[in-house]
Scaffold this active site. Sequence first.
Site, PDB file in Angstrom:
ATOM      1  CG  ASP A   1     -31.919   2.793  -8.573  1.00 15.28           C
ATOM      2  OD1 ASP A   1     -33.006   2.316  -8.197  1.00 15.28           O
ATOM      3  OD2 ASP A   1     -31.830   3.667  -9.466  1.00 15.28           O
TER       4      ASP A   1
ATOM      5  CG  HIS B   1     -37.658  -3.031  -7.302  1.00 10.46           C
ATOM      6  ND1 HIS B   1     -38.644  -3.133  -8.264  1.00 10.46           N
ATOM      7  CD2 HIS B   1     -37.610  -1.723  -6.954  1.00 10.46           C
ATOM      8  CE1 HIS B   1     -39.159  -1.934  -8.492  1.00 10.46           C
ATOM      9  NE2 HIS B   1     -38.556  -1.062  -7.703  1.00 10.46           N
TER      10      HIS B   1
END
Length: 109
Positions: free
Chosen positions: A26, A96
């Site tokens: 991320d 996700h």
Amino acid sequence: LFCKFVTGELATDVVAESDSSFAFRDINPQAPTHVLVVPRNHYANVAELAAASASETAGVFQLAAEVAKREGIADSGYRMVANTGPAAGQTVFHTHIHVLGGVSMSWPA
Ligand code: 5GP
């Protein structure tokens, strides 16, 4: 956006890959380990993914478990999160799973 990471059209920090799934860090980590796991095919959210393909749904969770092992958080514990829809704070509509770990977390939140 996440489709372009999967195809390699845009560079990202890849952590692990499988036939059906792709895992990358991320950009704005909320824990020492913060990895996103996506199916290679595009589905807007986990409900769409689950409705479309049992094998791809399994593939995402299998790769997430592999990520936890590789990151050394499998034994200490980690969290998987799938924000689904605006009220949950989903901002990217290519489904996700967040894999978060490396820190002690409380629940809820
Ligand atoms: P959501 O809120 O949709 O569950 O989470 C989207 C996540 O994608 C956020 O944690 C955000 O930091 C991450 N993200 C957004 N844009 C990018 C990007 O360009 N690259 C990476 N690696 N992560 C991103």
